[in-house]
Design an enzyme around this catalytic site. Structure first.
Site, PDB file in Angstrom:
ATOM      1  N   LYS A 566      23.947  -7.449   4.376  1.00 12.02           N
ATOM      2  CA  LYS A 566      24.542  -6.492   5.313  1.00 12.02           C
ATOM      3  C   LYS A 566      26.050  -6.675   5.236  1.00 12.02           C
ATOM      4  O   LYS A 566      26.534  -7.590   4.563  1.00 12.02           O
ATOM      5  CB  LYS A 566      24.041  -6.729   6.748  1.00 12.02           C
ATOM      6  CG  LYS A 566      24.193  -8.201   7.204  1.00 12.02           C
ATOM      7  CD  LYS A 566      23.679  -8.424   8.625  1.00 12.02           C
ATOM      8  CE  LYS A 566      22.182  -8.590   8.743  1.00 12.02           C
ATOM      9  NZ  LYS A 566      21.489  -7.573   9.504  1.00 12.02           N
ATOM     10  N   LYS A 572      27.633 -10.903  12.924  1.00 10.34           N
ATOM     11  CA  LYS A 572      26.373 -10.920  12.175  1.00 10.34           C
ATOM     12  C   LYS A 572      26.001 -12.333  11.712  1.00 10.34           C
ATOM     13  O   LYS A 572      24.901 -12.577  11.234  1.00 10.34           O
ATOM     14  CB  LYS A 572      26.460  -9.971  10.972  1.00 10.34           C
ATOM     15  CG  LYS A 572      26.635  -8.493  11.370  1.00 10.34           C
ATOM     16  CD  LYS A 572      26.715  -7.586  10.156  1.00 10.34           C
ATOM     17  CE  LYS A 572      27.131  -6.161  10.483  1.00 10.34           C
ATOM     18  NZ  LYS A 572      25.986  -5.312  10.924  1.00 10.34           N
ATOM     19  N   LYS A 678      13.854  -2.124   6.979  1.00 11.87           N
ATOM     20  CA  LYS A 678      13.549  -1.952   5.561  1.00 11.87           C
ATOM     21  C   LYS A 678      12.917  -3.211   4.975  1.00 11.87           C
ATOM     22  O   LYS A 678      11.976  -3.136   4.177  1.00 11.87           O
ATOM     23  CB  LYS A 678      14.821  -1.581   4.786  1.00 11.87           C
ATOM     24  CG  LYS A 678      15.424  -0.252   5.247  1.00 11.87           C
ATOM     25  CD  LYS A 678      16.867  -0.071   4.762  1.00 11.87           C
ATOM     26  CE  LYS A 678      17.589   0.993   5.570  1.00 11.87           C
ATOM     27  NZ  LYS A 678      19.047   0.978   5.353  1.00 11.87           N
TER      28      LYS A 678
HETATM   29  C1  B1H Z   1      27.608   0.764  13.410  1.00  6.51           C
HETATM   30  C2  B1H Z   1      29.656   1.381  13.252  1.00  6.51           C
HETATM   31  C3  B1H Z   1      30.918   1.800  12.728  1.00  6.51           C
HETATM   32  N1  B1H Z   1      28.120   0.810  14.624  1.00  6.51           N
HETATM   33  C4  B1H Z   1      33.260   2.268  13.054  1.00  6.51           C
HETATM   34  N2  B1H Z   1      29.399   1.203  14.523  1.00  6.51           N
HETATM   35  C5  B1H Z   1      33.384   2.601  11.717  1.00  6.51           C
HETATM   36  C6  B1H Z   1      32.046   1.869  13.556  1.00  6.51           C
HETATM   37  O1  B1H Z   1      34.773   3.326  10.010  1.00  6.51           O
HETATM   38  N3  B1H Z   1      34.645   3.000  11.205  1.00  6.51           N
HETATM   39  O2  B1H Z   1      35.625   3.077  11.985  1.00  6.51           O
HETATM   40  C7  B1H Z   1      32.271   2.547  10.884  1.00  6.51           C
HETATM   41  C8  B1H Z   1      31.047   2.138  11.404  1.00  6.51           C
HETATM   42  N4  B1H Z   1      28.554   1.120  12.537  1.00  6.51           N
HETATM   43  C9  B1H Z   1      26.221   0.396  13.068  1.00  6.51           C
HETATM   44  O3  B1H Z   1      25.364   1.538  13.207  1.00  6.51           O
HETATM   45  C10 B1H Z   1      25.683  -0.696  13.977  1.00  6.51           C
HETATM   46  O4  B1H Z   1      26.495  -1.857  13.882  1.00  6.51           O
HETATM   47  C11 B1H Z   1      24.251  -1.040  13.573  1.00  6.51           C
HETATM   48  O5  B1H Z   1      23.709  -1.977  14.475  1.00  6.51           O
HETATM   49  C12 B1H Z   1      23.394   0.215  13.615  1.00  6.51           C
HETATM   50  O6  B1H Z   1      22.108  -0.057  13.095  1.00  6.51           O
HETATM   51  C13 B1H Z   1      24.027   1.308  12.769  1.00  6.51           C
HETATM   52  C14 B1H Z   1      23.270   2.605  12.865  1.00  6.51           C
HETATM   53  O7  B1H Z   1      23.041   2.971  14.180  1.00  6.51           O
END
Ligand code: B1H
Length: 840
Positions: A566, A572, A678
């Site tokens: 991940k 994490k 998964k």
């Molecule tokens: C998740 C993000 C994210 N949560 C900001 N938030 C970003 C926030 O580019 N950015 O600014 C990019 C991504 N990504 C993830 O979403 C969670 O951490 C996971 O727990 C979750 O499974 C996934 C889908 O819901």
């Protein structure tokens, strides 16, 4: 009319099979060779693997086009209610294999390709994956498009066609090095540009308040820049259905007419510079996962794709002769986090300024159009834009947000009188210091539904981050637990297991994952167990071969494949996994005869380029690997592997080969996780905390089939509140102390005691993510894992039950819930009869 060739074995009666739609093996073969000749301009002696890939891709695209055009024609004719999924990221993964699965011709094509002396697997390997996302959030959007098409729901994915997706990760001397991802280098056979549907987007400048010819007070936005958005469409085929929906991604270009003043005044370079600036907007994906950067270009990207998409939807609406008042009836828009939340203000602007609607009508339409998914509780990920920056790019939107805020705060005052602190907490503008626009608040106010992505996450949203909004609008809040598509993450990536499962329960589970439950009857059948184990073993051997090829490390397929894959982030807790590894290493060094179940620890994942601690953890993993893999004392018992450039392609190799899935985030921090699903679907057992969707996975598979450890979210909060002191754990736990001292001593860094000091210090003095508090519980739990693995019948039983009980975590289930409870949209059946292709 079209001229049809006649072919020897058309599949169905009354259906004309031509060279571009026919599915019979001989037709497919001829199409492939035709494309090699006429599209790639090659014959076999000169063809490269990429030529073969392209020839096949175009042959398959032809088969999609008939479905795609029919789908569009039927949606248009019926004016179908449509879901628009707005997302700054779509982490699609390679298309070819998935399309073969969904067309249900994978085996036929594999055979046909083999008959020509080629190997389908090698051709599939050629495809450069569109990595237009960071991690879970972008991959979720991709799984949802697959399920929407499979469930025959009219839908459009709207996003950005980044020229450079997520960087390619190289490892040099143990450190992550980022390489630009030139995914379009060899062309993209899956997309079709639609320049005829280009739209204009304004940026910057100021607003003008004036009185129009009818004496009406109006506001006009006078921008100082304009860019053109060009849509590129990719067909998204459902599984075993004729539905092919559209992913529409926008590229930014300079308007043709732009800056002809500069041209005319002879400033050729100046004009070209402006062009470069415009085209920067869709140049590169911001590589942060779960954190926000606060850069103006990022806000520009967000506004750019949102404005293009809303204008495109208005074009579609008008094209179907529907009035603007029906916008929310035609479209349900889902905001994938706050990245597209500016859509709330943009739709208001379009309806009011461009289409002269009243504020109240526009607001009613806006609220009924949008729904918002929150994906994180992490404070650093909550998007806020300095008011200054925001106003300099979007002056009109800032005015609209102020007006919205005035009206919204009046509502709050009525519901909660005399509560100034509540008003400042809820305001769309943070005025506690430098002023910021709060995008989550804008999304909440502008949406009729707000959802979290797992049960625990939704509860924490209501209790914590969006507590005030929950009190204000309890009816808006819903949970929608994430899901993953079994087509890509089982049928495509684990064909042997798919075949075994299908041989026992038929193949309807592929579109109805709940049916996997029927496997429970086989969980203790010795013959089935043996087949199950053999498949896992073969998948592990394949991954072992990949590891040997890419890392030069020989791993034992009989050892536990213990995998953590991940994005790298402190919450994490990859570092906690390392502490376990170092602990086992220390035990063996201290007591060479100790019994330890052999393990291969496999890591994969990228760190944001500016995230120092995450990159240092990658370096530490590689440093520990170097020492352990060379030490003869642990030979045959421990191996550590870091697989570089974890992406969708690599993930598809990893899940089928895993015995143990590491889901070890600090409770309350991982909103859901989807990798956890998964892995389990492919028969891995999980070691995990009560975080995100782990909670629900454990509920489904049964506590006895899940390795649970660690503090609960509630216990973490309580500990933080009562003053957590990580040093107490260090002082009282000899093994923990030894592990940390080893790292600090320079043992893994050629004697350098400075290199990993920031990591050790951060644990001893802050330990924001409670690694030390969870250490012993994790170590004890891992001991149980090792023991369980020794009893292969018991392990296999647990593995089968894990896969059998994953029904809930199909993205089909998630999407059905969204359709029923948020979008209120129904399936539309697509037939190929009366097809424009076969009719004309
Ligand atoms: C998740 C993000 C994210 N949560 C900001 N938030 C970003 C926030 O580019 N950015 O600014 C990019 C991504 N990504 C993830 O979403 C969670 O951490 C996971 O727990 C979750 O499974 C996934 C889908 O819901």
């Amino acid at each position: 009319t079209l001229q049809y060739n006649s072919f020897e074995d058309p599949r169905c009666e009354g259906y004309l099979e031509d060279g571009r739609t026919g599915m019979s093996p001989s037709t497919l073969k001829r199409a492939f060779l035709n494309n090699l000749f006429y599209v790639q301009g090659k014959f076999k002696a000169l063809a490269t693997p990429n030529d073969y890939y392209m020839a096949l891709a175009y042959a398959i695209r032809d088969r999609l086009l008939q479905r795609w055009i029919n789908t569009a024609a039927i949606y248009t004719a019926q004016g179908s209610r449509t879901v628009a999924y707005f997302s700054a990221e779509f982490l699609m993964g390679p298309h070819l294999g998935n399309n073969l699965i969904n067309l249900d011709i994978y085996k036929d094509v594999e055979k046909g390709i083999a008959e020509m002396g080629l190997n389908l697997g090698e051709l599939l390997e050629q495809e450069e994956e569109p990595g237009l996302g960071n991690g879970g959030l972008g991959r979720l959007a991709a799984c949802y498009l697959d399920s929407l098409a499979t469930l025959e729901i009219p839908s459009l994915g709207y996003g950005i066609r980044y020229e450079f997706g997520i960087f390619d990760q190289e490892i040099e001397d143990g450190w992550q090095v980022e390489i630009t991802d030139k995914w379009l280098r060899f062309g993209n056979p899956w997309e079709i540009a639609r320049p005829e549907w280009a739209v204009e987007v304004k940026l910057g400048g100021h607003t003008d308040h004036y009185v129009d010819d009818h004496g009406r007070y109006r506001i006009r936005w006078v921008p100082d820049q304009q860019v053109t958005g060009i849509p590129y469409d990719t067909p998204i085929l459902g599984c075993q259905t004729n539905t092919a929906n559209t992913l529409r991604l926008w590229t930014a270009e300079a308007p043709e007419s732009f800056n002809f003043n500069a041209f005319n005044s002879g400033d050729y370079l100046g004009a070209v510079y402006e062009k470069v600036v415009s085209e920067n907007i869709s140049k590169v994906l911001y590589p942060n996962d779960d954190s926000s950067q606060g850069k103006k270009l990022r806000l520009t990207q967000q506004y750019f794709f949102v404005s293009c998409s809303l204008q495109d939807m208005i074009r579609i609406l008008v094209g179907q002769e529907l009035p603007l008042e029906k916008f929310h009836e035609k479209f349900a828009v889902q905001l994938n986090d706050t990245h597209p939340a500016i859509a709330v203000a943009e739709l208001m602007r379009l309806l009011i300024d461009m289409h002269h609607m009243s504020w109240d009508s526009a607001w009613s339409i806006t609220q009924r159009t949008f729904a918002y998914t929150n994906h994180t509780l992490l404070p650093e990920a909550l998007e806020r834009w300095p008011v200054e920056l925001f106003g300099s790019l979007l002056p009109r939107h800032l005015e609209i947000i102020y007006e919205l805020n005035d009206r919204f705060l009046d509502e709050v005052r009525i519901k909660f009188p005399e509560d100034d602190s509540r008003l400042s907490r809820m305001s769309l503008i943070d005025e506690s210091g430098e002023r910021y626009v709060r995008m989550a608040h804008l999304a909440c106010v502008g949406s009729h539904a707000i959802n979290g992505v797992a049960a625990l996450h939704t509860e924490l949203l209501k209790q914590d981050v969006l507590y005030d909004f929950y009190q204000m609008y309890p009816g808006k809040f819903q949970n929608k637990t994430n899901g993953v598509t079994p087509r890509r993450f089982m049928v495509l990536s684990n064909p042997a297991l798919t075949e075994l499962v299908t041989s026992k329960i038929g193949d309807t589970w592929i579109k109805n994952l709940g049916e996997l439950q029927k496997l429970e009857a086989w969980a203790d059948n010795p013959e089935f167990q043996q087949q199950w184990r053999q498949i896992k073993q073969a998948n592990k051997q394949e991954l072992a071969a990949y590891i040997q090829k890419h890392n030069g490390i020989i791993v034992d397929p009989n050892s536990i494949f213990d995998i953590l894959a991940k994005r790298f982030h402190e919450y994490k807790r990859q570092y906690l996994d390392l502490l376990h590894i170092v602990t086992l290493y220390n035990r063996i060094k201290a007591n060479p005869d100790i019994e330890i179940t052999p393990r291969t620890f496999i890591f994969g994942g990228k760190a944001a380029p500016g995230y120092f601690m995450a990159k240092l953890i990658i370096k530490l993993i590689n440093s520990v690997a170097d020492v352990i893999n060379r030490d003869p004392d642990v030979r045959g018992r421990l191996k550590v592997v870091f697989l570089k450039n974890y992406n969708v392609k690599l993930a598809q190799r990893i899940y089928p080969a895993a015995d143990l899935s590491e889901q070890i985030s600090t409770a309350g921090k991982e909103a859901s996780g989807t990798g956890n699903m998964k892995f389990a679907l492919n028969g891995a057992l999980t070691i995990g905390t009560l975080d995100g969707a782990n909670v629900e996975i454990r509920e489904e598979v049964g506590a006895e089939n899940f390795f649970l450890f660690g503090l609960t979210a509630e216990q973490v909060y309580a500990k933080r509140a009562s003053g957590y002191n990580p040093m107490e754990y260090y002082n009282s736990n000899a093994e923990l102390r030894l592990a940390l001292d080893r790292i600090a001593s320079g043992f893994f860094s050629h004697g350098d005691t400075e290199l990993f000091k920031p990591l050790v210090d951060s644990l001893l003095h802050h330990d924001q993510y409670f690694l030390l508090a969870d250490y012993q519980s994790y170590i004890d739990c891992q001991e149980q894992v090792g023991l369980a693995y020794r009893d292969q019948d018991r392990w296999t039983h647990m593995s089968i039950l894990n896969a059998a009980r994953m029904g809930k975590f199909s993205s089909d289930r998630s999407i059905q819930d969204y359709c029923r409870e948020i979008w209120k949209v129904e399936p539309v059946t697509i037939t190929l009869e009366n097809s424009e292709v076969t009719d004309s």
